[in-house]
Design a protein around this motif. Structure first.
Motif, PDB file in Angstrom:
ATOM      1  N   GLU A   1     -22.297 -23.546  22.452  1.00 49.87           N
ATOM      2  CA  GLU A   1     -22.257 -22.273  21.746  1.00 49.87           C
ATOM      3  C   GLU A   1     -22.195 -22.519  20.244  1.00 49.87           C
TER       4      GLU A   1
ATOM      5  N   TYR B   1     -14.633 -21.782  25.335  1.00 55.89           N
ATOM      6  CA  TYR B   1     -15.900 -21.055  25.399  1.00 55.89           C
ATOM      7  C   TYR B   1     -15.671 -19.574  25.110  1.00 55.89           C
TER       8      TYR B   1
ATOM      9  N   THR C   1     -18.150 -17.659  26.200  1.00 61.57           N
ATOM     10  CA  THR C   1     -18.776 -17.203  27.441  1.00 61.57           C
ATOM     11  C   THR C   1     -17.708 -17.101  28.526  1.00 61.57           C
ATOM     12  N   LYS C   2     -17.665 -15.959  29.225  1.00 56.63           N
ATOM     13  CA  LYS C   2     -16.605 -15.699  30.186  1.00 56.63           C
ATOM     14  C   LYS C   2     -17.165 -15.548  31.603  1.00 56.63           C
TER      15      LYS C   2
ATOM     16  N   SER D   1     -20.930 -13.779  31.370  1.00 58.81           N
ATOM     17  CA  SER D   1     -21.504 -13.121  30.198  1.00 58.81           C
ATOM     18  C   SER D   1     -21.245 -13.971  28.968  1.00 58.81           C
ATOM     19  N   GLY D   2     -22.275 -14.122  28.150  1.00 55.80           N
ATOM     20  CA  GLY D   2     -22.123 -14.896  26.922  1.00 55.80           C
ATOM     21  C   GLY D   2     -23.461 -15.337  26.379  1.00 55.80           C
ATOM     22  N   THR D   3     -23.415 -15.960  25.203  1.00 59.01           N
ATOM     23  CA  THR D   3     -24.622 -16.425  24.522  1.00 59.01           C
ATOM     24  C   THR D   3     -24.508 -17.918  24.247  1.00 59.01           C
ATOM     25  N   LYS D   4     -25.565 -18.646  24.582  1.00 57.98           N
ATOM     26  CA  LYS D   4     -25.598 -20.093  24.409  1.00 57.98           C
ATOM     27  C   LYS D   4     -26.763 -20.482  23.505  1.00 57.98           C
TER      28      LYS D   4
ATOM     29  N   VAL E   1     -24.106 -23.328  33.454  1.00 55.38           N
ATOM     30  CA  VAL E   1     -23.497 -22.526  32.399  1.00 55.38           C
ATOM     31  C   VAL E   1     -22.039 -22.942  32.222  1.00 55.38           C
TER      32      VAL E   1
ATOM     33  N   ALA F   1     -18.406 -21.989  31.019  1.00 56.94           N
ATOM     34  CA  ALA F   1     -17.714 -20.710  30.840  1.00 56.94           C
ATOM     35  C   ALA F   1     -16.207 -20.885  30.969  1.00 56.94           C
TER      36      ALA F   1
END
Length: 433
Positions: free
Chosen positions: A131, A140, A142-143, A154-157, A171, A173
């Motif tokens: 990230e 992270y 991202t969760k 959910s999240g952005t990488k 992923v 998280a």
């Protein structure tokens, strides 16, 4: 590949040539289109599909499970050859091969059998680990959250290398309880958005851009805890980069030899009427070729250490297994500090032999330096040199993960309840899958 296939040394095993010949026709096809892809930014969908059809991603899967049963040194030698053809392809597959190692170390059971079959059938795994937001080192943004009996991520990488070409995405998280996990989701799952927005000046076709997850469903059986990482994870991941660099060195040496042999123009103050007869130019060609040779030899030596660490994980002597992992990490770090510089120098020196015409964009000879510089920028050399020095002087245990984020550095070993340190996996990083 130049005027000669190169005096690169014998393969790492008696069976290597037979194994490699299976894939060399595909490598040649990949190499034939590398320049066009570079000039026109043509993505690697066809090249990855070709390797999937040949089940190249199952290289390390046991023969009885539908793979090729290759050793770690054999795999890395093949990756050097693939990188000579096109280094973008190797990097796009880096996280896939990392995840394969993780699968091989899973306990026997349905999960392991399921993934062995998927990989043997050609499935490719990409990554969504790193990230660039505000997460602290080792955490992270991202969760992975529960919605009733379901899980959603959910999240952005960013640096999602290979994900454009993958069937599955791994992923990284953070769960609601703060635990760090990785989850596998299909690349076609709902809520997945993969963007080709990598703007680096090198390795431009690897798909190392943004991946977004918007409440993407996750199968609970595809969630993996930290303790499923192999102890040799970081060293293995680094050697994929180093194999890529060694292959870039070979490609640069081959193109330099071909260009020198074909060159007709010369200088009034040159030492001969043709570059192919000019001792100074031949000296540069020999230096570039030798640097590429040395890079490959160093990678193979470090690969032997990673193989020993892999084999040691099954030993009853836990101290021996741990020591093997430490040694593999140090050998990989030593290799990194040398291989990166060898290849960067080789990719630059070829211009001394070829002159200003070598800078013409249509030749794209600059891609070797750009690609090598991009690969060598991962997991900074300055830290690896310090780690090696600290081990050599003080016996200090190396870090076993490469984590990025905001805040103070986090020690990357996990410690078991009995106080005995064990190698831990990477968290928010470009490290192992």
């Amino acid at each position: 590949m130049g005027q000669s296939s190169g005096v690169w040394g014998r393969g790492p095993s008696a069976d290597y040539e037979q194994l490699a010949e299976r894939f060399r026709p595909a490598f040649r096809l990949i190499q034939a289109g590398a320049l066009e892809r570079e000039l026109n930014r043509k993505l690697l969908h066809e090249e990855i599909r070709l390797l999937k059809e040949q089940r190249f991603g199952a290289m390390r899967i046991p023969v009885e499970e539908g793979g090729f049963g290759a050793s770690i040194p054999e795999l890395f030698q093949l990756l050097i050859e693939l990188s000579e053809a096109d280094s973008n392809v190797t990097q796009a597959l880096r996280i896939h091969f990392g995840f394969v190692e993780r699968v091989l170390r899973l306990p026997d059971g349905d999960r392991k059998r399921r993934w062995l079959r998927r990989i043997a059938d050609g499935a490719i795994v990409g990554n969504a680990l790193t990230e660039t937001g505000g997460a602290q080192v080792g955490r992270y943004e991202t969760k992975l959250a529960s919605q009733g009996e379901r899980l959603r991520v959910s999240g952005t990488k960013f640096y999602s290398t290979g994900t454009l070409y993958a069937d599955w995405i791994i992923v990284g998280a953070e769960r609601e309880d703060g635990d760090i996990v990785t989850a596998l989701v299909p690349s076609t799952a709902s809520g997945v958005e993969i963007a080709d927005d990598w703007e680096g000046f090198g390795q431009t076709l690897t798909g190392s851009g943004t991946t977004i997850f918007r409440e993407t469903p996750v199968d609970p059986d595809e969630v993996y805890a930290r303790d499923t990482y192999p102890a040799y994870a970081a060293a293995f991941a680094q050697l994929v980069h180093l194999s890529t660099l060694a292959g870039i060195g070979r490609a640069a040496a081959g193109d330099a030899a071909t260009a020198i042999a074909e060159r007709r123009r010369t200088y009034s103050h040159a030492a001969a009427g043709r570059s192919s007869e000019d001792p100074q130019v031949l000296q540069i060609a020999g230096r570039v070729h030798s640097q590429a040779y040395a890079a490959g030899a160093v990678v193979q030596k470090a690969a032997e250490a990673v193989q020993r660490a892999c084999d040691a994980q099954d030993a009853e002597d836990a101290a021996f297994a741990d020591r093997s992992s430490v040694e593999a990490e140090i050998e990989a770090a030593q290799a990194q500090t040398v291989v990166a510089r060898l290849v960067l120098e080789a990719a630059s020196a070829l211009f001394d032999a070829l002159g200003a015409s070598a800078t013409i964009r249509s030749k794209a000879l600059d891609r070797y330096w750009r690609n090598a510089r991009t690969i060598a920028s991962h997991n900074p050399l300055i830290y690896k040199e310090r780690i090696v020095g600290d081990y050599a002087v003080n016996g200090t245990r190396p870090a076993f993960a490469w984590q990025t984020g905001i805040g103070a550095p986090v020690h990357s070993d996990q410690t078991t309840g009995d106080g005995d340190a064990r190698p831990g996996p990477p968290s928010s990083s470009q490290g192992f899958a």
